[in-house]
Design an enzyme around this catalytic site. Structure first.
Site, PDB file in Angstrom:
ATOM      1  N   GLY A  77      33.716 -17.057  59.216  1.00 26.53           N
ATOM      2  CA  GLY A  77      34.359 -17.817  58.157  1.00 26.53           C
ATOM      3  C   GLY A  77      35.846 -17.851  58.431  1.00 26.53           C
ATOM      4  N   GLN A 104      44.721 -18.504  56.948  1.00 26.68           N
ATOM      5  CA  GLN A 104      44.652 -17.682  58.154  1.00 26.68           C
ATOM      6  C   GLN A 104      45.218 -18.380  59.386  1.00 26.68           C
ATOM      7  OE1 GLN A 104      40.324 -16.589  57.297  1.00 26.68           O
ATOM      8  NE2 GLN A 104      41.087 -14.799  58.391  1.00 26.68           N
ATOM      9  N   CYS A 112      37.701  -8.835  58.898  1.00 27.65           N
ATOM     10  CA  CYS A 112      38.430 -10.084  58.729  1.00 27.65           C
ATOM     11  C   CYS A 112      39.234 -10.362  59.994  1.00 27.65           C
ATOM     12  CB  CYS A 112      39.367  -9.953  57.532  1.00 27.65           C
ATOM     13  SG  CYS A 112      40.420 -11.385  57.273  1.00 27.65           S
ATOM     14  N   LEU A 113      39.247 -11.610  60.431  1.00 27.06           N
ATOM     15  CA  LEU A 113      40.001 -11.972  61.639  1.00 27.06           C
ATOM     16  C   LEU A 113      41.497 -11.712  61.465  1.00 27.06           C
ATOM     17  CD1 LEU A 113      38.217 -15.339  62.540  1.00 27.06           C
ATOM     18  CD2 LEU A 113      37.879 -13.120  63.639  1.00 27.06           C
ATOM     19  N   HIS A 120      34.569 -13.857  50.355  1.00 27.64           N
ATOM     20  CA  HIS A 120      35.669 -13.370  51.197  1.00 27.64           C
ATOM     21  C   HIS A 120      36.682 -14.501  51.455  1.00 27.64           C
ATOM     22  CE1 HIS A 120      37.170 -10.940  54.784  1.00 27.64           C
ATOM     23  NE2 HIS A 120      37.700 -12.139  55.001  1.00 27.64           N
ATOM     24  N   GLU A 121      36.173 -15.683  51.794  1.00 32.56           N
ATOM     25  CA  GLU A 121      37.069 -16.796  52.133  1.00 32.56           C
ATOM     26  C   GLU A 121      37.809 -17.331  50.900  1.00 32.56           C
ATOM     27  OE1 GLU A 121      37.725 -16.979  55.139  1.00 32.56           O
ATOM     28  OE2 GLU A 121      35.944 -15.900  55.835  1.00 32.56           O
ATOM     29  N   HIS A 148      40.787 -15.356  50.159  1.00 34.87           N
ATOM     30  CA  HIS A 148      41.951 -15.722  50.979  1.00 34.87           C
ATOM     31  C   HIS A 148      42.789 -16.800  50.291  1.00 34.87           C
ATOM     32  CE1 HIS A 148      41.740 -13.549  54.742  1.00 34.87           C
ATOM     33  NE2 HIS A 148      40.481 -13.867  54.940  1.00 34.87           N
TER      34      HIS A 148
HETATM   35 ZN    ZN Z   1      39.190 -12.907  56.179  1.00 39.60          ZN
END
Ligand code: ZN
Length: 167
Positions: free
Chosen positions: A46, A51, A93-94, A135-136, A139
């Site tokens: 995701g 991000q 998370c990236l 999660h997204e 963000h």
């Molecule tokens: Zn994330």
């Protein structure tokens, strides 16, 4: 299409509240194509626009059910309107380097959003799919999964990150 740089914690853009998308145009399509490419290049499941440094309400989510697939969905202006059941599971998370932790999420959620044409979407998501969306969407509110763990664990991670960033 192009792979964008993924911004990592503690960059301020990850704390910005994303603005609503009003124009469903060619630029939006290009941006989401880049997001999908960036997500898969980073082996993520995701990605939110914050991000890649763009505080706009856009997320892409992998919905593949097999390993060799790359199926995904683009959600514009997504809102979690209902949630039920609680599940504790591992998350990473990236944008949060070298860390994962157990986070509590709804098992089942109702999502309203728009697609790339601006058409209204309204659907139910469960389990893995529900977790990724939660999660997204976090963000887009400037929230990271490490905000949802104990302050003790978060403190330990911050120390660990300092070391990582030094090297
Ligand atoms: Zn994330």
């Amino acid at each position: 299409m192009a792979i964008r740089e993924i911004i990592t914690y503690p960059a301020p853009v990850l704390r910005k509240k994303a603005v609503k998308i009003e124009a469903f145009d060619h630029e939006l399509r290009e941006l989401t194509d880049d997001m999908v490419e960036t997500m898969y290049a980073a082996q993520g499941v995701g990605l939110a626009a914050n991000q890649i440094g763009i505080a706009e309400q856009i997320v892409v989510v992998d919905i593949s059910t097999q390993e060799d697939e790359q199926k995904n969905i683009v959600l514009i202006n997504p809102v979690i309107s209902e949630g039920e059941g609680k599940v504790l599971d591992q998350e990473g998370c990236l944008s949060v380097l070298e860390y994962s932790a157990k986070v509590e999420r709804f098992q089942k959620i109702r999502v309203t959003a728009q697609d790339l044409e601006g058409k209204e979407l309204d659907f139910i998501a469960e389990d893995r799919f529900a977790r990724i969306i939660q999660h997204e969407v976090d963000h887009l509110h400037g929230t990271l999964f490490i905000d949802r763990i104990s302050s003790l664990k978060r403190g330990l991670y911050k120390k660990k990150l300092k070391k990582i960033l030094k090297n």
